[in-house]
Enzyme design. Structure first.
Site, PDB file in Angstrom:
ATOM      1  N   HIS A  19       0.865  -1.175   0.000  1.00  0.00           N
ATOM      2  CA  HIS A  19       0.000   0.000   0.000  1.00  0.00           C
ATOM      3  C   HIS A  19       0.904   1.228   0.000  1.00  0.00           C
ATOM      4  O   HIS A  19       1.547   1.540   0.995  1.00  0.00           O
ATOM      5  CB  HIS A  19      -0.896  -0.047   1.244  1.00  0.00           C
ATOM      6  CG  HIS A  19      -2.063   0.881   1.187  1.00  0.00           C
ATOM      7  ND1 HIS A  19      -3.139   0.658   0.371  1.00  0.00           N
ATOM      8  CD2 HIS A  19      -2.312   2.047   1.823  1.00  0.00           C
ATOM      9  CE1 HIS A  19      -4.023   1.633   0.524  1.00  0.00           C
ATOM     10  NE2 HIS A  19      -3.531   2.496   1.392  1.00  0.00           N
ATOM     11  N   LYS A 164     -10.038   6.692  -3.679  1.00  0.00           N
ATOM     12  CA  LYS A 164      -9.024   7.710  -3.386  1.00  0.00           C
ATOM     13  C   LYS A 164      -7.700   7.242  -3.966  1.00  0.00           C
ATOM     14  O   LYS A 164      -7.351   6.059  -3.855  1.00  0.00           O
ATOM     15  CB  LYS A 164      -8.916   7.871  -1.864  1.00  0.00           C
ATOM     16  CG  LYS A 164      -7.891   8.890  -1.440  1.00  0.00           C
ATOM     17  CD  LYS A 164      -8.215   9.414  -0.051  1.00  0.00           C
ATOM     18  CE  LYS A 164      -7.204   8.967   0.968  1.00  0.00           C
ATOM     19  NZ  LYS A 164      -7.473   9.548   2.298  1.00  0.00           N
ATOM     20  N   LYS A 166      -3.591   7.769  -3.941  1.00  0.00           N
ATOM     21  CA  LYS A 166      -2.451   8.324  -3.215  1.00  0.00           C
ATOM     22  C   LYS A 166      -1.434   8.782  -4.258  1.00  0.00           C
ATOM     23  O   LYS A 166      -0.839   7.959  -4.950  1.00  0.00           O
ATOM     24  CB  LYS A 166      -1.842   7.238  -2.327  1.00  0.00           C
ATOM     25  CG  LYS A 166      -2.747   6.814  -1.177  1.00  0.00           C
ATOM     26  CD  LYS A 166      -2.712   7.848  -0.085  1.00  0.00           C
ATOM     27  CE  LYS A 166      -3.362   7.353   1.200  1.00  0.00           C
ATOM     28  NZ  LYS A 166      -3.394   8.402   2.224  1.00  0.00           N
ATOM     29  N   ASP A 195      -5.170  12.013  -2.508  1.00  0.00           N
ATOM     30  CA  ASP A 195      -4.487  12.376  -1.264  1.00  0.00           C
ATOM     31  C   ASP A 195      -3.008  12.553  -1.586  1.00  0.00           C
ATOM     32  O   ASP A 195      -2.360  11.616  -2.062  1.00  0.00           O
ATOM     33  CB  ASP A 195      -4.692  11.276  -0.216  1.00  0.00           C
ATOM     34  CG  ASP A 195      -4.237  11.704   1.168  1.00  0.00           C
ATOM     35  OD1 ASP A 195      -3.637  12.800   1.303  1.00  0.00           O
ATOM     36  OD2 ASP A 195      -4.483  10.947   2.134  1.00  0.00           O
ATOM     37  N   GLU A 221      -6.827  16.044  -0.968  1.00  0.00           N
ATOM     38  CA  GLU A 221      -6.516  15.955   0.466  1.00  0.00           C
ATOM     39  C   GLU A 221      -5.057  16.315   0.727  1.00  0.00           C
ATOM     40  O   GLU A 221      -4.161  15.820   0.046  1.00  0.00           O
ATOM     41  CB  GLU A 221      -6.814  14.521   0.911  1.00  0.00           C
ATOM     42  CG  GLU A 221      -6.789  14.312   2.405  1.00  0.00           C
ATOM     43  CD  GLU A 221      -7.257  12.894   2.774  1.00  0.00           C
ATOM     44  OE1 GLU A 221      -8.106  12.326   2.061  1.00  0.00           O
ATOM     45  OE2 GLU A 221      -6.758  12.376   3.772  1.00  0.00           O
ATOM     46  N   ASP A 246      -5.935  17.033   6.516  1.00  0.00           N
ATOM     47  CA  ASP A 246      -5.858  15.761   7.246  1.00  0.00           C
ATOM     48  C   ASP A 246      -4.714  15.824   8.265  1.00  0.00           C
ATOM     49  O   ASP A 246      -4.948  16.057   9.447  1.00  0.00           O
ATOM     50  CB  ASP A 246      -5.687  14.592   6.265  1.00  0.00           C
ATOM     51  CG  ASP A 246      -5.624  13.254   6.988  1.00  0.00           C
ATOM     52  OD1 ASP A 246      -5.879  13.211   8.211  1.00  0.00           O
ATOM     53  OD2 ASP A 246      -5.307  12.224   6.353  1.00  0.00           O
ATOM     54  N   LYS A 270     -10.088  11.425  12.348  1.00  0.00           N
ATOM     55  CA  LYS A 270      -9.470  10.150  12.754  1.00  0.00           C
ATOM     56  C   LYS A 270      -9.392  10.176  14.269  1.00  0.00           C
ATOM     57  O   LYS A 270      -8.669  11.012  14.816  1.00  0.00           O
ATOM     58  CB  LYS A 270      -8.053  10.003  12.175  1.00  0.00           C
ATOM     59  CG  LYS A 270      -8.009   9.739  10.684  1.00  0.00           C
ATOM     60  CD  LYS A 270      -6.597   9.802  10.134  1.00  0.00           C
ATOM     61  CE  LYS A 270      -6.631   9.704   8.619  1.00  0.00           C
ATOM     62  NZ  LYS A 270      -5.337  10.021   8.011  1.00  0.00           N
ATOM     63  N   GLU A 324     -13.466   6.093   4.886  1.00  0.00           N
ATOM     64  CA  GLU A 324     -12.487   5.215   4.222  1.00  0.00           C
ATOM     65  C   GLU A 324     -12.087   4.093   5.188  1.00  0.00           C
ATOM     66  O   GLU A 324     -10.923   3.739   5.274  1.00  0.00           O
ATOM     67  CB  GLU A 324     -11.262   6.018   3.766  1.00  0.00           C
ATOM     68  CG  GLU A 324     -10.585   6.785   4.884  1.00  0.00           C
ATOM     69  CD  GLU A 324      -9.317   7.518   4.466  1.00  0.00           C
ATOM     70  OE1 GLU A 324      -8.976   7.539   3.277  1.00  0.00           O
ATOM     71  OE2 GLU A 324      -8.660   8.070   5.373  1.00  0.00           O
TER      72      GLU A 324
HETATM   73 MG   LIG Z   1      -4.945  11.516   4.283  1.00  0.00          MG
END
Ligand SMILES: [Mg+2]
Length: 376
Positions: A19, A164, A166, A195, A221, A246, A270, A324
């Site tokens: 990831h 999303k 990255k 993001d 993001e 974030d 979060k 998410e």
């Molecule tokens: Mg983020």
């Protein structure tokens, strides 16, 4: 009821695929699990996750454990978790920052308290508004063809229709091209967000966000480093596409500043970075008052930590960007007897006492770094 013991474990659990984020590629995710036992032997459990040691944020698993063991546990022993807000207030006066550590102990107390009353934890937080919430997936293989295949498969399975990407690692312009290709392939059936994880400077952000906005991206993001709040304000002013804070949005004071000065116009929640569930609700209220859109974020927690996040998100009125909470899908294994349920593009809020998850102690032992604790 009195707290008798607090145990903190660090677990490393492999993921189903690499990831890739801007600062780190996860192949094994490190989580911190807390267990609080009361004088009747009843257990409350909690989990927070971290990403890439100290590369994502300063809260490493090792620091979380060390600071709980030495500085936080003494404030818990002998206390009644029914007063968990008061206990957390006392801790906040004695321990600065350490939001992840605070989240571990607060949520373990809430789990214990809810289990002692045989009610779901969300009932201690005002009760749930949602039975399920929309669930985004992160396409992060780093390969356009693979990502498109993955998106199409998940659309077919009715697993996700928010994706999303990255895009903080590598050439920003190639990454923008990668996003546009994915929008061309699945954009008619799905919402695509990106993001950047703080990876761009403002000049790069200006070029790239213009192209992304033109290409149909739904949200950008954390494009800039956390320190560049003025740059975030300029991007928010300039572009129509929502700019989400974030990594820069942690404490209630930070959220207040972001909403007041518009260092972004949406917030990723979060529980771990805000310091627990009560703080998460405060943060959500500030954002709601400012008319900011919310996103139910993840630090890629396993099933236990995901149940914690889902339980508090269920009590918050609106998530304009969905959630998410896909963490459990990325882990090769789990430390709970049952997994989180997903249905028709949404995560189902777990019911049952506490966070609704029963711990598989053998799995906790198996993945725990230290075997010297009294894991029984
Ligand atoms: Mg983020």
């Amino acid at each position: 009821m009195k707290i008798r013991s607090v145990d903190i474990y660090i677990l490393d659990i492999p993921t189903v695929r690499p990831h890739q984020l801007a600062m780190h590629t996860i192949v094994e995710q490190s989580i911190v699990v807390g267990r609080i036992i009361n004088d009747e032997g009843l257990e409350g459990w909690s989990e927070v996750a971290t990403i890439g040691g100290a590369s994502y944020g300063e809260g490493t698993p090792e620091a979380i454990k060390a600071n709980i063991d030495k500085y936080i546990t003494p404030h818990l022993i002998g206390k009644d978790p029914i007063y968990y807000s008061n206990i957390m207030f006392e801790i906040s006066k004695a321990v600065r920052g350490n939001y992840f550590a605070k989240a571990v102990v607060e949520t373990a107390m809430i789990d214990l308290l809810a289990k002692s009353k045989n009610i779901p934890a969300y009932e201690l937080l005002g009760g749930k508004i949602h039975d399920s919430l929309p669930l985004a997936w992160t396409l992060a293989s780093g390969d356009t063809v693979k990502d498109i295949e993955e998106a199409k498969e998940f659309l077919r399975q009715k697993r996700h229709k928010i994706f999303k990407l990255k895009i903080g690692k590598g050439d920003p312009y190639k990454n923008v091209d990668h996003v546009i290709k994915i929008i061309a392939a699945v954009g008619d059936q799905a919402r695509i967000t990106v993001d950047v994880n703080q990876a761009w400077d403002e000049t790069t952000a200006n070029y790239c966000i213009e192209a992304l906005q033109e290409g149909g991206v739904s949200m950008v993001e954390q494009p800039l480093p956390t320190w560049n709040v003025e740059g975030m304000a300029r991007l928010t002013e300039r572009f129509k596409v929502p700019i989400m804070a974030d990594e820069s949005a942690n404490s209630v004071q930070e959220i207040y500043q972001i909403t007041k000065h518009r260092f972004g116009n949406s917030i990723a929640l979060k529980p771990c970075k805000h310091g627990g569930l009560i703080e998460t609700k405060k943060v959500a209220a500030i954002a709601e008052g400012a008319g900011f859109g919310l996103y139910g974020g993840t630090m890629i927690e396993s099933s236990l930590g995901t149940a914690v996040c889902a339980s508090v998100y269920a009590t918050i009125p609106e998530f304009e960007f969905g959630t998410e909470l896909f963490g459990p899908m990325l882990f090769k294994d789990r430390i709970t007897v049952k997994d989180i349920q997903f249905n028709n593009f949404e995560i189902v809020i777990p019911d049952g006492p506490g966070f609704g998850m029963e711990i598989d102690l053998e799995k906790v032992k198996h993945y725990s770094r230290e075997y010297s604790y009294s894991l029984n």
